[in-house]
Enzyme design. Structure first.
Site, PDB file in Angstrom:
ATOM      1  N   PHE A  64      76.123  59.886 -28.068  1.00  0.00           N
ATOM      2  CA  PHE A  64      76.001  58.448 -28.286  1.00  0.00           C
ATOM      3  C   PHE A  64      75.885  58.174 -29.788  1.00  0.00           C
ATOM      4  O   PHE A  64      75.338  58.993 -30.532  1.00  0.00           O
ATOM      5  CB  PHE A  64      74.774  57.913 -27.552  1.00  0.00           C
ATOM      6  CG  PHE A  64      74.706  58.349 -26.110  1.00  0.00           C
ATOM      7  CD1 PHE A  64      75.690  57.969 -25.210  1.00  0.00           C
ATOM      8  CD2 PHE A  64      73.671  59.161 -25.657  1.00  0.00           C
ATOM      9  CE1 PHE A  64      75.642  58.370 -23.882  1.00  0.00           C
ATOM     10  CE2 PHE A  64      73.610  59.574 -24.335  1.00  0.00           C
ATOM     11  CZ  PHE A  64      74.599  59.182 -23.442  1.00  0.00           C
ATOM     12  N   HIS A  83      70.994  67.788 -35.850  1.00  0.00           N
ATOM     13  CA  HIS A  83      71.990  66.806 -35.432  1.00  0.00           C
ATOM     14  C   HIS A  83      73.171  66.898 -36.392  1.00  0.00           C
ATOM     15  O   HIS A  83      73.104  66.443 -37.531  1.00  0.00           O
ATOM     16  CB  HIS A  83      71.387  65.403 -35.459  1.00  0.00           C
ATOM     17  CG  HIS A  83      72.281  64.364 -34.858  1.00  0.00           C
ATOM     18  ND1 HIS A  83      73.519  64.658 -34.324  1.00  0.00           N
ATOM     19  CD2 HIS A  83      72.118  63.009 -34.707  1.00  0.00           C
ATOM     20  CE1 HIS A  83      74.079  63.552 -33.867  1.00  0.00           C
ATOM     21  NE2 HIS A  83      73.246  62.540 -34.091  1.00  0.00           N
ATOM     22  N   PHE A 107      75.816  55.111 -33.339  1.00  0.00           N
ATOM     23  CA  PHE A 107      75.614  53.776 -33.877  1.00  0.00           C
ATOM     24  C   PHE A 107      76.780  52.879 -33.437  1.00  0.00           C
ATOM     25  O   PHE A 107      77.912  53.333 -33.254  1.00  0.00           O
ATOM     26  CB  PHE A 107      75.571  53.805 -35.398  1.00  0.00           C
ATOM     27  CG  PHE A 107      74.260  54.275 -35.979  1.00  0.00           C
ATOM     28  CD1 PHE A 107      73.130  54.409 -35.195  1.00  0.00           C
ATOM     29  CD2 PHE A 107      74.167  54.573 -37.333  1.00  0.00           C
ATOM     30  CE1 PHE A 107      71.929  54.824 -35.732  1.00  0.00           C
ATOM     31  CE2 PHE A 107      72.964  54.995 -37.886  1.00  0.00           C
ATOM     32  CZ  PHE A 107      71.841  55.129 -37.078  1.00  0.00           C
ATOM     33  N   CYS A 159      78.248  59.775 -34.486  1.00  0.00           N
ATOM     34  CA  CYS A 159      77.867  60.907 -33.646  1.00  0.00           C
ATOM     35  C   CYS A 159      78.774  61.150 -32.445  1.00  0.00           C
ATOM     36  O   CYS A 159      78.610  62.150 -31.749  1.00  0.00           O
ATOM     37  CB  CYS A 159      76.430  60.726 -33.149  1.00  0.00           C
ATOM     38  SG  CYS A 159      75.296  60.189 -34.435  1.00  0.00           S
ATOM     39  N   HIS A 171      72.463  64.330 -25.333  1.00  0.00           N
ATOM     40  CA  HIS A 171      72.596  64.059 -26.771  1.00  0.00           C
ATOM     41  C   HIS A 171      71.240  64.244 -27.441  1.00  0.00           C
ATOM     42  O   HIS A 171      71.145  64.949 -28.438  1.00  0.00           O
ATOM     43  CB  HIS A 171      73.093  62.629 -26.975  1.00  0.00           C
ATOM     44  CG  HIS A 171      73.323  62.262 -28.403  1.00  0.00           C
ATOM     45  ND1 HIS A 171      74.133  62.998 -29.239  1.00  0.00           N
ATOM     46  CD2 HIS A 171      72.856  61.224 -29.159  1.00  0.00           C
ATOM     47  CE1 HIS A 171      74.155  62.443 -30.437  1.00  0.00           C
ATOM     48  NE2 HIS A 171      73.384  61.360 -30.419  1.00  0.00           N
ATOM     49  N   LYS A 212      69.771  70.077 -29.819  1.00  0.00           N
ATOM     50  CA  LYS A 212      69.459  69.652 -31.181  1.00  0.00           C
ATOM     51  C   LYS A 212      68.338  70.479 -31.822  1.00  0.00           C
ATOM     52  O   LYS A 212      68.296  70.627 -33.041  1.00  0.00           O
ATOM     53  CB  LYS A 212      69.080  68.170 -31.192  1.00  0.00           C
ATOM     54  CG  LYS A 212      70.191  67.230 -30.721  1.00  0.00           C
ATOM     55  CD  LYS A 212      71.410  67.288 -31.584  1.00  0.00           C
ATOM     56  CE  LYS A 212      72.388  66.156 -31.277  1.00  0.00           C
ATOM     57  NZ  LYS A 212      72.918  66.177 -29.900  1.00  0.00           N
TER      58      LYS A 212
END
Length: 404
Positions: free
Chosen positions: A390, A332, A392, A160, A298, A327
């Site tokens: 942000f 997303h 993973f 992301c 985010h 979003k």
């Protein structure tokens, strides 16, 4: 570093003006996905798609090494290149580079490759171009070939934050005098496996399958996860003096970039890490928290992520700065979200308004007490906006965009 060109292929449209107008009117691109009912054990049935106008479609010869993800990237970049007035001759001297990414390559091409491999027990029937469509740097590589780029090519493949990393790398590359112009952004194509990944992590929305318009719900107490989307966004970054000398139209200026890693957990976000990323971006811009007029969050609509992000934002800004997430309008878009959302943040910066967080009706009491923009767009005099993304792996990015 200034932005002289913007190109979009988004669930709100493929024209910045059109997409911003739809955003201001409360539009969204979330739709039902009845075809996903054929996928066993997949609960989510909503997503955000991109409709590509016929006049923007790529000819077959140009797209033969491209899956949908690279095609979306190329369409957005063609728009941005034209918008910035870049010519083919400028690409030949090595002063224009590319920084571009996606979560990975084309998922559809990867699926087709795997199915044929399993079916035939070997490589019979596999196309020689299929790998080129799903390799991790397919967007950057195809853009470089399509536009004849002779400068540096940087591939960012970090879920992301792929697009914001690309913009940050472009910002740093030009700042270091290693390029005059950088084509920066990210892309993602829609595929059921993306929804499946988050479904297995209990982070995908599934309670609103019959009412797609009601999800996702960032920061809302009824949120039940994110909604997968697709798209691409490209920013043309140019050296400020070059852009002025050539009389370019300047949309905005990138004045700060911060990135770090939580270093703690692959999927659970850290408020401390997010806070640190914001502070690094402010330090890069040479400003304090009081210089920011809006935080483009985010906030994807996941339970843990929204809480951690709200706490991190409050730790830096308190309740002074208006905060909203896009979003609910876009879903997303994963590797594309940074560039698409920064492009729309630039539109709001120039026009003097802030989009509300769509579907935010009642703030989750576990979220920090921020100035959440809800309901209708809010008029505001904006000079600097902080955009957070942000990913993973605990990878955090923050970009400061300023009016000119």
């Amino acid at each position: 570093m200034v932005v002289t060109g913007i190109g979009l292929a988004s669930p709100l449209g493929c024209d910045l003006g059109e997409a911003a107008a739809r955003l201001r009117a409360g539009g969204h691109g979330i739709v039902a996905m009845p075809e996903w009912e054929q996928v066993g054990h997949l609960a989510p049935r909503v997503a955000a798609r991109v409709a590509i106008p016929r006049e923007l479609e790529l000819p077959h010869k140009a797209a033969r090494t491209m899956g949908r993800v690279a095609q979306l990237a190329t369409i957005a970049t063609q728009i941005a290149v034209r918008d910035a007035g870049l010519t083919p001759d400028e690409f030949a001297d090595g002063t224009i580079g590319v920084a571009y990414g996606s979560t990975h390559g084309s998922s559809q091409a990867n699926e087709e490759w795997a199915r044929k491999l399993v079916k035939h027990g070997g490589f019979l029937g596999l196309s020689s171009t299929t790998y080129l469509k799903f390799m991790s740097h397919t967007t950057a590589a195809n853009l470089a070939t399509h536009f004849g780029v002779h400068g540096r090519v940087i591939c960012t493949s970090a879920a992301c934050v792929s697009a914001t990393q690309a913009i940050g790398h472009g910002f740093e590359t030009i700042g270091a005098g290693l390029a005059d112009v950088m084509l920066c952004g990210g892309a993602e194509e829609l595929h059921f496996t993306h929804a499946a990944v988050f479904d297995m992590l209990h982070a995908a929305s599934k309670a609103f399958n019959a009412t797609p318009e009601l999800t996702p719900r960032p920061f809302d107490q009824r949120r039940d996860g994110l909604v997968i989307g697709e798209g691409a966004g490209t920013l043309v970054l140019e050296d400020h003096d070059r852009a002025r000398r050539l009389g370019k139209r300047i949309y905005a200026e990138i004045v700060g970039f911060g990135t770090n890693c939580d270093g703690t957990h692959v999927t659970n976000p850290s408020a401390d890490g997010m806070r640190g990323s914001m502070q690094l971006a402010l330090r890069s811009a040479g400003i304090g928290p009081d210089a920011i007029d809006h935080v483009n969050a985010h906030a994807t609509g996941t339970t843990i992520g929204d809480i951690a992000e709200s706490q991190a934002t409050h730790a830096v800004f308190g309740d002074r700065v208006p905060v909203s997430s896009l979003k609910g309008h876009l879903g997303h878009t994963l590797g594309a979200c940074g560039s698409i959302e920064i492009a729309l943040a630039i539109a709001m910066l120039r026009e003097g308004w802030i989009a509300p967080t769509r579907n935010l009706e009642a703030v989750d009491p576990q979220c920090a007490p921020l100035d959440y923009v809800r309901g209708e767009p809010r008029s505001a005099r904006l000079t600097r906006v902080l955009c957070n993304k942000f990913a993973f792996g605990g990878i955090n990015t923050s970009v400061v965009v300023a009016a000119v």
